[in-house]
Scaffold this motif. Structure first.
Motif, PDB file in Angstrom:
ATOM      1  N   ILE A 201      70.446 -30.321  46.326  1.00  0.00           N
ATOM      2  CA  ILE A 201      71.835 -30.434  46.438  1.00  0.00           C
ATOM      3  C   ILE A 201      72.463 -31.666  46.577  1.00  0.00           C
ATOM      4  O   ILE A 201      72.177 -31.488  47.173  1.00  0.00           O
ATOM      5  N   ALA A 202      73.552 -31.557  45.846  1.00  0.00           N
ATOM      6  CA  ALA A 202      74.617 -33.159  46.863  1.00  0.00           C
ATOM      7  C   ALA A 202      75.621 -32.835  46.041  1.00  0.00           C
ATOM      8  O   ALA A 202      76.005 -32.451  45.056  1.00  0.00           O
ATOM      9  N   VAL A 203      77.157 -33.101  47.227  1.00  0.00           N
ATOM     10  CA  VAL A 203      78.229 -32.560  47.079  1.00  0.00           C
ATOM     11  C   VAL A 203      79.627 -34.086  46.621  1.00  0.00           C
ATOM     12  O   VAL A 203      79.455 -35.490  47.807  1.00  0.00           O
ATOM     13  N   TYR A 204      80.186 -34.378  46.026  1.00  0.00           N
ATOM     14  CA  TYR A 204      80.426 -35.514  45.948  1.00  0.00           C
ATOM     15  C   TYR A 204      82.034 -35.103  45.768  1.00  0.00           C
ATOM     16  O   TYR A 204      82.683 -33.930  44.497  1.00  0.00           O
ATOM     17  N   ASP A 205      82.711 -34.805  46.812  1.00  0.00           N
ATOM     18  CA  ASP A 205      83.911 -34.645  46.759  1.00  0.00           C
ATOM     19  C   ASP A 205      84.855 -35.879  46.790  1.00  0.00           C
ATOM     20  O   ASP A 205      86.011 -35.514  45.693  1.00  0.00           O
ATOM     21  N   SER A 206      84.501 -37.060  46.853  1.00  0.00           N
ATOM     22  CA  SER A 206      85.706 -37.918  46.699  1.00  0.00           C
ATOM     23  C   SER A 206      84.832 -39.186  46.460  1.00  0.00           C
ATOM     24  O   SER A 206      83.708 -39.199  47.677  1.00  0.00           O
ATOM     25  N   GLY A 207      85.434 -40.418  46.246  1.00  0.00           N
ATOM     26  CA  GLY A 207      84.948 -42.242  46.547  1.00  0.00           C
ATOM     27  C   GLY A 207      84.682 -42.611  45.544  1.00  0.00           C
ATOM     28  O   GLY A 207      84.212 -42.371  44.517  1.00  0.00           O
ATOM     29  N   ARG A 251      68.195 -39.673  47.556  1.00  0.00           N
ATOM     30  CA  ARG A 251      68.176 -38.689  47.550  1.00  0.00           C
ATOM     31  C   ARG A 251      67.866 -37.795  46.177  1.00  0.00           C
ATOM     32  O   ARG A 251      67.242 -36.616  46.396  1.00  0.00           O
ATOM     33  N   ALA A 252      68.670 -38.359  45.468  1.00  0.00           N
ATOM     34  CA  ALA A 252      67.734 -37.486  44.050  1.00  0.00           C
ATOM     35  C   ALA A 252      68.561 -35.934  44.038  1.00  0.00           C
ATOM     36  O   ALA A 252      67.429 -35.646  43.408  1.00  0.00           O
ATOM     37  N   PRO A 253      69.751 -35.997  43.842  1.00  0.00           N
ATOM     38  CA  PRO A 253      69.905 -34.397  43.134  1.00  0.00           C
ATOM     39  C   PRO A 253      70.355 -34.090  42.188  1.00  0.00           C
ATOM     40  O   PRO A 253      69.583 -35.188  41.279  1.00  0.00           O
ATOM     41  N   GLU A 254      68.941 -32.957  42.174  1.00  0.00           N
ATOM     42  CA  GLU A 254      69.092 -32.320  40.363  1.00  0.00           C
ATOM     43  C   GLU A 254      70.562 -32.158  40.029  1.00  0.00           C
ATOM     44  O   GLU A 254      70.534 -31.700  38.734  1.00  0.00           O
ATOM     45  N   VAL A 255      71.551 -31.639  41.318  1.00  0.00           N
ATOM     46  CA  VAL A 255      72.542 -30.806  40.854  1.00  0.00           C
ATOM     47  C   VAL A 255      73.831 -31.774  40.863  1.00  0.00           C
ATOM     48  O   VAL A 255      73.059 -31.769  42.097  1.00  0.00           O
ATOM     49  N   ILE A 256      75.051 -31.928  40.883  1.00  0.00           N
ATOM     50  CA  ILE A 256      76.030 -32.471  41.753  1.00  0.00           C
ATOM     51  C   ILE A 256      76.900 -31.118  41.380  1.00  0.00           C
ATOM     52  O   ILE A 256      77.627 -31.576  40.038  1.00  0.00           O
ATOM     53  N   LEU A 279      74.022 -44.424  40.052  1.00  0.00           N
ATOM     54  CA  LEU A 279      73.704 -44.028  40.299  1.00  0.00           C
ATOM     55  C   LEU A 279      72.515 -43.043  38.576  1.00  0.00           C
ATOM     56  O   LEU A 279      72.211 -42.370  37.975  1.00  0.00           O
ATOM     57  N   LYS A 280      72.468 -44.219  37.803  1.00  0.00           N
ATOM     58  CA  LYS A 280      71.628 -44.332  36.600  1.00  0.00           C
ATOM     59  C   LYS A 280      70.372 -43.613  36.754  1.00  0.00           C
ATOM     60  O   LYS A 280      69.949 -43.301  35.637  1.00  0.00           O
ATOM     61  N   ASP A 281      69.729 -43.876  37.414  1.00  0.00           N
ATOM     62  CA  ASP A 281      68.427 -43.054  37.477  1.00  0.00           C
ATOM     63  C   ASP A 281      67.980 -41.885  38.119  1.00  0.00           C
ATOM     64  O   ASP A 281      66.860 -40.830  38.776  1.00  0.00           O
ATOM     65  N   VAL A 282      69.448 -40.931  38.839  1.00  0.00           N
ATOM     66  CA  VAL A 282      69.449 -39.914  39.688  1.00  0.00           C
ATOM     67  C   VAL A 282      69.521 -38.980  38.634  1.00  0.00           C
ATOM     68  O   VAL A 282      70.022 -38.685  37.402  1.00  0.00           O
ATOM     69  N   PRO A 283      68.073 -37.596  38.787  1.00  0.00           N
ATOM     70  CA  PRO A 283      67.968 -36.371  37.635  1.00  0.00           C
ATOM     71  C   PRO A 283      69.242 -36.190  37.314  1.00  0.00           C
ATOM     72  O   PRO A 283      69.080 -35.738  36.150  1.00  0.00           O
ATOM     73  N   ALA A 284      70.254 -35.959  38.102  1.00  0.00           N
ATOM     74  CA  ALA A 284      71.674 -34.313  38.172  1.00  0.00           C
ATOM     75  C   ALA A 284      72.404 -35.423  36.903  1.00  0.00           C
ATOM     76  O   ALA A 284      72.779 -34.826  35.734  1.00  0.00           O
TER      77      ALA A 284
END
Length: 321
Positions: A201-207, A251-256, A279-284
């Motif tokens: 998991i990785a969190v997207y808060d903002s930015g 870090r390749a998160p499976e879920v954002i 981010l195009k290749d990120v699994p999530a």
């Protein structure tokens, strides 16, 4: 003449007898008091429960309401979200001082004896609301413990916050009942996800230039763990931090997990992330796997257990079908 003087002396003694206990009572500690609390470097001794409290920030307000303390409140401010339905009736009985932080003058106008803040910014010295300034004005203060953790922020931190506020107000039993209810929710989640492989998991808060994400020092990290995930940025030694989009992708998160608050909607955040070439290749991103939590549920307060259950259901839906 002597008789008159005698009668005056008797009257004076009677008045002193009537007035003495009242004056003594004003300084006498209430049953179960005094209690002493050291909070974020400030030590306060309470002779009795606060009677004119003000809460600032959503999670501080909801802790007060969860403990049934609305009758001890003269104001609240800076709501980040709609109050939970279970607290609405109590919340409606408390005066809202301001949409954001009240000025020092507005705060003093309700004559508080206690101010409970959720964020460090509650007690902004530049705005005149520093804890020392409020103490000088005869107002005790308390800051949510996540703002000055003694170690990792966990559910034990949430429980300590509830117990401390309950202790200050002389209602320890109410904290224990709330804690028992939270533990029941967490036990239910634990049973539901038993044996699952934790998702990355990785969190997207903002930015938009960098990603403001959840690090390892805040309750968000614990929330992810309890919901059956692994926070890929737990190595950030603070509650929140900025990382580059390249680091986020590596870090390749499976879920954002998207934190929902403010003017930018969840759908806008999703569109931004989906369209970011880094981010195009990120699994999530490839699998369009997002989970959403209101920001108000990702801080040390009474929403955390419910947020764990909500996130677990989003990460492992088959376990809750």
């Amino acid at each position: 003449m002597t008789a008159v003087i005698g009668r005056l002396l008797v009257l004076a003694l009677l008045l002193a007898g009537c007035g003495g206990p009242n004056r003594e009572e004003r300084v006498k500690a209430a049953p179960g008091f005094p209690v002493t609390v050291t909070n974020c470097g400030v030590t306060t001794s309470y002779q009795r429960p606060p009677q004119r409290a003000v809460s600032l920030n959503q999670h501080a307000t909801e802790v007060m309401l969860a403990l049934g303390l609305e009758k001890s409140m003269v104001g609240t401010g800076y709501p980040d979200d709609k109050v939970l339905p279970e607290f609405q009736a109590a919340y409606d009985r408390v005066k809202v001082l301001s949409k954001e932080y009240p000025s020092y003058e507005a705060l003093l106008s309700v004559e508080p004896d206690f101010v409970y803040g959720g964020w460090t910014s509650t007690f902004d010295e530049k705005e005149g609301r520093g804890r020392a300034a409020l103490r000088k004005a005869g107002i005790d203060t308390h800051l949510n413990g996540e703002e000055c953790p003694k170690g990792p922020v966990t559910m034990a931190t949430v429980e300590e916050e509830l117990r401390t506020i309950a202790k200050i107000f002389g209602v320890p039993g109410r904290a224990e009942r709330r804690i028992a209810a939270q533990r029941a929710v967490l036990d239910r989640v634990r049973g539901g996800i038993a044996g699952v492989a934790p998702l990355k998991i990785a969190v997207y808060d903002s930015g938009d230039k960098t990603v403001f994400t959840a690090g390892g020092a805040g309750i968000g990290n614990e929330l992810i763990r309890l919901a059956g995930g692994t926070n890929l940025f737990s190595d950030l030694k603070k509650a929140y931090g900025d990382v580059s989009f390249e680091q986020f992708a590596e870090r390749a998160p499976e879920v954002i997990v998207i934190y929902d608050y403010g003017r930018q909607s969840v759908e806008d955040k999703k569109r931004f992330l989906m369209s970011n070439p880094a981010l195009k290749d990120v699994p999530a991103i490839r699998n369009r796997r997002f989970a959403v939590l209101p920001l108000s549920s990702t801080v040390t307060g009474v929403r955390v257990a419910g947020a764990v259950e909500s996130l677990a259901r989003q990460l492992h839906p088959s376990r809750f079908a």
